[in-house]
Design an enzyme around this catalytic site. Structure first.
Site, short mmCIF file in Angstrom:
data_model
loop_
_atom_site.label_atom_id
_atom_site.label_comp_id
_atom_site.label_asym_id
_atom_site.label_seq_id
_atom_site.Cartn_x
_atom_site.Cartn_y
_atom_site.Cartn_z
N LYS A 129 -49.70 -27.30 -28.16
CA LYS A 129 -49.48 -25.97 -27.63
C LYS A 129 -47.97 -25.73 -27.51
O LYS A 129 -47.34 -26.16 -26.56
CB LYS A 129 -50.13 -25.77 -26.26
CG LYS A 129 -50.14 -24.30 -25.82
CD LYS A 129 -50.22 -24.13 -24.33
CE LYS A 129 -48.88 -24.14 -23.65
NZ LYS A 129 -48.01 -22.99 -24.00
N ASP A 156 -49.66 -16.06 -23.48
CA ASP A 156 -49.86 -16.49 -22.10
C ASP A 156 -49.30 -17.90 -21.95
O ASP A 156 -49.77 -18.84 -22.60
CB ASP A 156 -51.35 -16.48 -21.77
CG ASP A 156 -51.63 -16.74 -20.30
OD1 ASP A 156 -50.88 -17.52 -19.66
OD2 ASP A 156 -52.61 -16.18 -19.78
N GLY A 205 -52.61 -24.22 -21.67
CA GLY A 205 -52.25 -25.42 -20.93
C GLY A 205 -53.24 -25.73 -19.82
O GLY A 205 -53.60 -26.89 -19.60
N GLU A 209 -42.17 -35.47 -19.22
CA GLU A 209 -40.71 -35.49 -19.39
C GLU A 209 -40.21 -34.19 -18.81
O GLU A 209 -40.41 -33.12 -19.39
CB GLU A 209 -40.36 -35.66 -20.87
CG GLU A 209 -38.91 -36.07 -21.10
CD GLU A 209 -38.01 -34.87 -21.29
OE1 GLU A 209 -37.32 -34.52 -20.30
OE2 GLU A 209 -37.98 -34.31 -22.38
N CYS A 214 -32.61 -30.77 -21.30
CA CYS A 214 -33.03 -31.38 -20.04
C CYS A 214 -32.15 -32.56 -19.64
O CYS A 214 -31.92 -32.79 -18.46
CB CYS A 214 -34.48 -31.82 -20.13
SG CYS A 214 -34.87 -32.82 -21.57
N GLU A 249 -31.80 -27.57 -11.37
CA GLU A 249 -31.61 -27.47 -12.81
C GLU A 249 -31.43 -26.00 -13.20
O GLU A 249 -32.30 -25.17 -12.94
CB GLU A 249 -32.80 -28.07 -13.56
CG GLU A 249 -32.60 -28.09 -15.06
CD GLU A 249 -33.75 -28.75 -15.79
OE1 GLU A 249 -33.48 -29.58 -16.69
OE2 GLU A 249 -34.91 -28.46 -15.46
#
Length: 499
Positions: A193, A226, A231, A269, A302, A403
């Site tokens: 996805k 969406d 998910g 992650e 990240c 973050e």
């Protein structure tokens, strides 16, 4: 795809429609439903993507389950390896198309698109193929006498089952390859996805999988406007055995909650707020400090070190070096056609607003804005914000703890080496980091940083043959390398009575 045009001119980009890939077939979504694919450079529609329904996702899960349960995919190691080598060759043959998708859909400048976006992914694919030879499928644990008789013991390693791979928009091909290829090599079947913002990069992988001749159901791809529907289904469905997710810590926590009901294995992650520590004995101190600028791919990474820690004894020297670096970079970003450009726009209007809100927070918190901070509408209708640097930052400020995922650097002074280690570890995150100084001393510091990937004096700690993942709220499990393939294996002990 069209020829490149100068950024100053109107860019009329038209990308192919992103299709679903389910049970071995490329197709549109139920009811031919689509959504707009928005280009970060212009803010305009550059294509359409299949908008999967819940029924489409259910079909993908069912196909993956059948392919795992009813075929020998999980057991035919040689066949899988040869098929994935063929798939690898197709990806390499289509490198130019992949680079163009990264430029137009992801918003990567050419320098970033060719490097981290595509070549990093392709090189990582090769690394996973090379690591496959190191994966053990069976171990002989010898004979042991228990209860008066001998037992010959074997330990076998086999595929977990059906994998739901949920991936982000920042480096989509790289993360897609890391999850999908490792899972397929392990013998799992996969439903990918992709993020709603980058559907074509995922869909194109399906197109090449069909060309390679993947068996039906082994690899499936569902795109959707969406961000949550597919998910949610993958994380709750008992037919899915493992979820591999890269994204925010908040969503990672939700995935763990959803998977708890069926005790899914979860690989996460997640976010980072990595430290870039410059020790007082770092050679070429000003150049090392300049190298901390958060500009590559507009800081949308990240593991990107976004907290610069410098010794208070050399703080003013560091600030002057940064002033020079940001001033020199002012005209070198946001250029669509420039081969050396490494910073383009942010991915979306939503991300632009998020980054700008953090810049405003930094000002309100009392940090000094050394460079940048402005949204640049003069660069066109896309999502441009200046490379930004805050100095005089305390580690308890939100801009030092949360973050941001944009081109924002925070600069924090420290008093001693122990102080630097304390500040670096004073974070809920622990994904990456960097230390610069005399090698022995820098290595000593790196070993004390609570993070999964540390660079010493510019060494590469994130490559396709090394395990990658985080400590603390940066996640769990490891991606890439032999360890990345082994994330998708179960362990079975077998005892055979010998006497």
């Amino acid at each position: 795809m069209q020829q490149d045009l100068p950024h100053e001119e109107t860019q009329t980009v038209s990308l192919p429609e992103a299709l679903l890939y389910i049970d071995g077939k490329l197709r549109r979504a139920a009811g031919d439903k689509t959504y707009d694919n928005i280009g970060p450079w212009t803010g305009e529609v550059i294509g359409k993507a299949a908008d999967a329904s819940a029924a489409d996702v259910d079909e993908a899960i069912a196909a993956a389950r059948r392919a795992f349960d009813d075929t020998d995919w999980s057991r035919n190691h040689a066949y899988r390896f040869e098929l994935l080598k063929k798939y690898r060759d197709l990806l390499f043959a289509n490198r130019g198309k992949l680079v163009q998708i990264a430029r137009d859909e992801v918003g990567s400048a050419i320098g970033a698109a060719a490097r981290a976006q595509i070549d990093g992914a392709l090189g990582g694919f090769d690394s996973l193929l090379a690591c496959y030879a190191d994966v053990k499928w069976q171990e002989d644990r010898g004979i042991k006498n228990e209860y008066g008789f001998d037992t010959k013991r074997l330990v076998t390693y086999e595929a977990v089952g059906v994998v739901g791979a949920i991936t982000p928009w920042n480096v989509p091909l790289y993360v897609n390859v890391g999850k999908v290829v490792a899972a397929l090599l392990a013998g799992c079947t996969v439903i990918l996805k992709p993020a709603p913002d980058t559907p074509l990069m995922g869909s194109f992988m399906g197109e090449l999988a069909a060309e390679a001749g993947f068996p039906p159901g082994v690899f499936n791809i569902v795109t959707s406007a969406d961000p949550a529907m597919a998910g949610e289904m993958l994380t709750r469905d008992p037919r899915v055995d493992l979820i591999s997710f890269t994204g925010s810590t908040a969503v990672g926590k939700k995935i763990m909650e959803n998977g708890a009901a069926t005790l899914k294995r979860v690989f996460l992650e997640l976010g980072g707020k990595s430290a870039y520590i410059v020790l007082d004995d770092a050679p070429n101190f000003p150049m090392v400090v300049m190298g901390s600028m958060v500009v590559f791919h507009a800081g949308q990474g990240c593991a990107y070190p976004t907290r610069l820690l410098v010794p208070r004894s050399r703080y003013e020297e560091a600030v002057k070096a940064l002033e020079m670096a940001y001033a020199g970079f002012a005209g070198k970003w946001g250029l669509y056609d420039e081969p050396t450009c490494i910073m383009g726009p942010l991915i979306s209007k939503r991300q632009l607003e998020r980054v700008k809100s953090y810049i405003d927070i930094g000002v309100q918190e009392g940090a000094r804005l050394l460079a940048g901070g402005k949204v640049r509408t003069d660069k066109g209708g896309g999502f441009f914000i200046e490379p930004t640097c805050f100095v005089d930052v305390r580690n308890d400020m939100r801009i030092a703890q949360e973050e941001i995922f944009g081109p924002v650097l925070t600069v924090i002074p420290y008093d001693t080496e122990e102080d630097a280690i304390r500040i670096a570890n004073d974070s809920i995150y622990g994904l990456g980091g960097a230390v610069f100084g005399s090698t022995e001393r820098a290595l000593k510091v790196a070993k004390r940083i609570r993070a999964g990937a540390l660079s010493v004096n510019g060494g590469m700690s994130i490559t396709g043959d090394l395990p990658f993942g985080g400590y603390k709220q940066s996640g769990m499990g490891r991606e890439w390398g032999r360890e990345g393939i082994e994330e998708f294996l179960e362990t079975k002990a077998i005892g055979i009575r010998a006497s």
